[in-house]
Scaffold this motif. Structure first.
Motif, PDB file in Angstrom:
ATOM      1  N   ALA A 285       0.836  -1.196   0.000  1.00  0.00           N
ATOM      2  CA  ALA A 285       0.000   0.000   0.000  1.00  0.00           C
ATOM      3  C   ALA A 285       0.874   1.251   0.000  1.00  0.00           C
ATOM      4  O   ALA A 285       0.612   2.205  -0.735  1.00  0.00           O
ATOM      5  N   THR A 286       1.901   1.231   0.815  1.00  0.00           N
ATOM      6  CA  THR A 286       2.798   2.388   0.908  1.00  0.00           C
ATOM      7  C   THR A 286       3.499   2.647  -0.403  1.00  0.00           C
ATOM      8  O   THR A 286       3.610   3.793  -0.854  1.00  0.00           O
ATOM      9  N   GLU A 287       4.003   1.603  -1.044  1.00  0.00           N
ATOM     10  CA  GLU A 287       4.725   1.758  -2.305  1.00  0.00           C
ATOM     11  C   GLU A 287       3.843   2.401  -3.373  1.00  0.00           C
ATOM     12  O   GLU A 287       4.279   3.308  -4.095  1.00  0.00           O
ATOM     13  N   ALA A 288       2.602   1.947  -3.470  1.00  0.00           N
ATOM     14  CA  ALA A 288       1.688   2.505  -4.470  1.00  0.00           C
ATOM     15  C   ALA A 288       1.380   3.964  -4.180  1.00  0.00           C
ATOM     16  O   ALA A 288       1.300   4.790  -5.095  1.00  0.00           O
ATOM     17  N   PHE A 289       1.214   4.287  -2.905  1.00  0.00           N
ATOM     18  CA  PHE A 289       0.884   5.656  -2.520  1.00  0.00           C
ATOM     19  C   PHE A 289       2.072   6.588  -2.732  1.00  0.00           C
ATOM     20  O   PHE A 289       1.929   7.677  -3.314  1.00  0.00           O
ATOM     21  N   VAL A 290       3.235   6.192  -2.265  1.00  0.00           N
ATOM     22  CA  VAL A 290       4.427   7.032  -2.368  1.00  0.00           C
ATOM     23  C   VAL A 290       4.770   7.319  -3.824  1.00  0.00           C
ATOM     24  O   VAL A 290       5.257   8.408  -4.161  1.00  0.00           O
ATOM     25  N   ALA A 291       4.497   6.368  -4.706  1.00  0.00           N
ATOM     26  CA  ALA A 291       4.830   6.539  -6.123  1.00  0.00           C
ATOM     27  C   ALA A 291       4.127   7.739  -6.744  1.00  0.00           C
ATOM     28  O   ALA A 291       4.638   8.342  -7.698  1.00  0.00           O
TER      29      ALA A 291
END
Length: 298
Positions: A9-15
């Motif tokens: 979830a974090t990776e998708a958001f940070v991107a």
């Protein structure tokens, strides 16, 4: 609901975080409100089942837009009772932002001021379509309108903005040259030097938020603006310094009194002359000048 790993979830958001912030900021004109919207977006996103999402980018933009629209509608009611002109919160941006004409134009103080004259839905449609290039179907889902309605709103909003936005693209070098002349005129108190760099019909807007002294109405005309700036400098309670910085993708001045940031001055330039001056003194709006804010259109 199927849970997913927090790091996924974090990776998708940070991107796409910088994109989401830019969307929220352009809709709200407030970095503080934009950050709040991003926190709410993250909370909602962290509860979504990834298997139901085909493309994270438009999905997250849709969440951000809806949350920003809700906040903008509430903010507009508060701004009706704001003391004096309401100006967007200035952002310190990296020098290379001024070299990206599309990004610099989208967050320019001049355009942000024009966006304030649009209704919430019109503003969202214009920003998503004209700035970020979203398709009408995607925008329709974000603002809960039909694609046909979004097309009509986009047409009206574009006409509204085009009638009010600057029609001439100015290079960073030209803007910096005019600003340097303005800075010297301000610091030396030379009224003729000030008149030489101001367009005859220059407009000055100042935002003190009822906390700091500022003009309660727009000041129009080179002579009136010269008198106002000269008078304001004369009333400064200490030693005034002016540093050239990049704010909202364009050269601007950070004015300090005895080492404390007192105001950010942005300008609009045409044919080498300053046609618009935006002075933000409200302390609550000067918190994003100490550190660069990262922005993105994609």
């Amino acid at each position: 609901m199927t849970e997913r790993p927090a790091d996924e979830a974090t990776e998708a958001f940070v991107a796409v975080r910088n994109l989401l912030f830019t969307v929220a900021y352009e809709l709200l004109g407030s970095a503080a409100d934009a950050e709040d919207v991003l926190q709410e977006t993250w909370l909602r996103w962290s509860a979504v089942d990834l298997s139901e999402v085909r493309d994270a980018r438009p999905y997250l933009v849709r969440i951000t837009t809806r949350l920003a629209l809700n906040r903008l509608r509430s903010a507009q009611r508060r701004r009706e009772t704001y003391v004096g002109p309401w100006l967007p919160e200035p952002l310190l941006t990296a020098p290379d932002v001024s070299e990206d004409a599309e990004l610099a134009e989208s967050v320019s103080m001049a355009l942000m001021v024009v966006l304030e004259t649009l209704g919430p839905t019109e503003r969202a449609v214009f920003v998503l379509r004209e700035v970020f290039g979203f398709e009408f179907d995607e925008i329709a889902r974000a603002v809960d309108k039909s694609p046909a309605a979004v097309r009509q709103i986009a047409h009206r909003a574009r006409a509204h903005v085009e009638a009010r936005r600057p029609r001439v693209t100015v290079s960073a070098a030209e803007a910096r040259a005019a600003l340097d002349t303005f800075r010297v005129a301000v610091m030396t108190g030379d009224p003729q030097a000030m008149l030489d760099v101001l367009a005859p019909d220059v407009v000055l807007l100042s935002d003190g938020g009822g906390v700091k002294q500022a003009a309660l109405r727009p000041i129009v005309g080179a002579e009136k603006v010269t008198r106002f700036t000269g008078g304001a400098m004369g009333k400064a309670p200490g030693v005034v310094t002016a540093e050239t910085v990049v704010v909202n993708g364009a050269p601007a001045l950070a004015l300090s009194v005895d080492g404390e940031l007192d105001a950010v001055v942005s300008v609009q330039v045409k044919d080498g002359l300053i046609t618009g001056i935006y002075i933000v003194r409200n302390p609550a709006k000067l918190t994003r000048i100490a550190e660069e804010t990262e922005l993105a259109l994609r």
